[in-house]
Write a protein that holds these residues in place. Sequence first.
Motif, mmCIF file in Angstrom:
data_model
loop_
_atom_site.group_PDB
_atom_site.id
_atom_site.type_symbol
_atom_site.label_atom_id
_atom_site.label_comp_id
_atom_site.label_asym_id
_atom_site.label_seq_id
_atom_site.Cartn_x
_atom_site.Cartn_y
_atom_site.Cartn_z
ATOM 1 N N UNK A 140 5.205 -3.058 -8.364
ATOM 2 C CA UNK A 140 4.566 -1.733 -8.319
ATOM 3 C C UNK A 140 3.165 -1.732 -8.922
ATOM 4 N N UNK A 141 2.633 -2.901 -9.297
ATOM 5 C CA UNK A 141 1.382 -2.959 -10.062
ATOM 6 C C UNK A 141 0.261 -2.158 -9.426
ATOM 7 N N UNK A 142 -0.030 -2.401 -8.159
ATOM 8 C CA UNK A 142 -1.212 -1.790 -7.559
ATOM 9 C C UNK A 142 -1.091 -0.279 -7.429
ATOM 10 N N UNK A 143 0.140 0.223 -7.414
ATOM 11 C CA UNK A 143 0.339 1.669 -7.290
ATOM 12 C C UNK A 143 -0.045 2.421 -8.568
ATOM 13 N N UNK A 144 -0.284 1.701 -9.667
ATOM 14 C CA UNK A 144 -0.741 2.340 -10.901
ATOM 15 C C UNK A 144 -2.261 2.516 -10.913
ATOM 16 N N UNK A 145 -2.952 1.997 -9.902
ATOM 17 C CA UNK A 145 -4.402 2.103 -9.797
ATOM 18 C C UNK A 145 -4.775 2.860 -8.525
ATOM 19 N N UNK A 146 -5.969 3.434 -8.490
ATOM 20 C CA UNK A 146 -6.485 4.041 -7.272
ATOM 21 C C UNK A 146 -6.838 2.905 -6.317
ATOM 22 N N UNK A 147 -5.947 2.627 -5.397
ATOM 23 C CA UNK A 147 -6.071 1.390 -4.626
ATOM 24 C C UNK A 147 -5.815 1.545 -3.138
ATOM 25 N N UNK A 148 -5.605 2.745 -2.662
ATOM 26 C CA UNK A 148 -5.262 2.909 -1.255
ATOM 27 C C UNK A 148 -6.345 2.368 -0.329
ATOM 28 N N UNK A 149 -7.602 2.392 -0.772
ATOM 29 C CA UNK A 149 -8.707 1.961 0.090
ATOM 30 C C UNK A 149 -8.717 0.453 0.327
ATOM 31 N N UNK A 150 -7.972 -0.320 -0.471
ATOM 32 C CA UNK A 150 -7.926 -1.776 -0.245
ATOM 33 C C UNK A 150 -6.581 -2.208 0.341
ATOM 34 N N UNK A 151 -5.672 -1.276 0.531
ATOM 35 C CA UNK A 151 -4.361 -1.599 1.083
ATOM 36 C C UNK A 151 -4.393 -1.542 2.611
ATOM 37 N N UNK A 152 -3.658 -2.450 3.234
ATOM 38 C CA UNK A 152 -3.560 -2.484 4.689
ATOM 39 C C UNK A 152 -2.304 -1.709 5.100
ATOM 40 N N UNK A 153 -2.483 -0.408 5.263
ATOM 41 C CA UNK A 153 -1.368 0.523 5.417
ATOM 42 C C UNK A 153 -0.521 0.242 6.659
ATOM 43 N N UNK A 154 -1.168 -0.111 7.759
ATOM 44 C CA UNK A 154 -0.424 -0.303 8.996
ATOM 45 C C UNK A 154 0.555 -1.471 8.874
#
Length: 290
Positions: A140-154
Amino acid sequence: MKIPASEFILNDDGSIYHLNLRPEDIANTIITVGDPDRVETVSKYFDSVELKKGKREFVTHTGYLNGKRISVISTGIGTDNIDIVFNELDALVNIDFETKAVKSNLQQLDIIRIGTTGSLQPEIKVDDFLMSEYAVGFDSLLHFYKSEHIQHKEIQEEIVKHTQWFKEKSTPYVVKFNESLGKQLLSKNVHLGFTATNVGFYGPQSRKLRLDTQDPLLNDKLASFDFNGLKITNLEMETAGIYGLSNLLGHRAVSMNCILANRPNKNFSKNPTSATEKLIQYTLEKISNF
């Protein structure tokens, strides 16, 4: 603006809290390894070593190879340790230790993980080398940071759908390596892969000793995942955290993996120490020629 002492913690000698390092102690090119004992396995190839420091599982050697200054640091296992190491490495170069403020001119580090991993694909054999182009984090590490812009959602959504992801687990996140650094390390001798970063070695990687796993078919589902030709190739425990934090902090990162186990073929390297050392030699040769 000055960062509060409770957030930016220094030891009595002015070093950063966990790593026990000062800004002058590290190079711009950093190799990370999980095992503290592997630090010396890397630094023995340096022409000279100017610094050796350690605290807890975090051991650092800094030296020179072919005139290039390099640091090698052990992270320990898991993305919880990656959170500590990467935030503190960034602080060493981008926070002023005197004023306790973020510097106006930010510095970019090159960070190369040299680690071991298990293959999910039968054609990726033990003792092979693999560079992680993408990584999916099951922590869950990245979910503790504002990180949606670097995630590949699809890709993330397709993984959740394909695996019938158990809703009580953390939502998978997908991140990518630094392409320019990757090109400098890649060769025909290295597979380009999609790495799954797990939160443990046994149950999270579908190993069963005495405990039943929640989804005994998870590895098979991961191995059969295909997103426009992108397949999940291997399992380990740090890469997604490394890519996530490096992307957010503005550093270049690549994860180099030595395949020690092939899970579908159910075999393990006959000489894991030698195989890992060959990856170290390969990576150092590439780095020294940057």
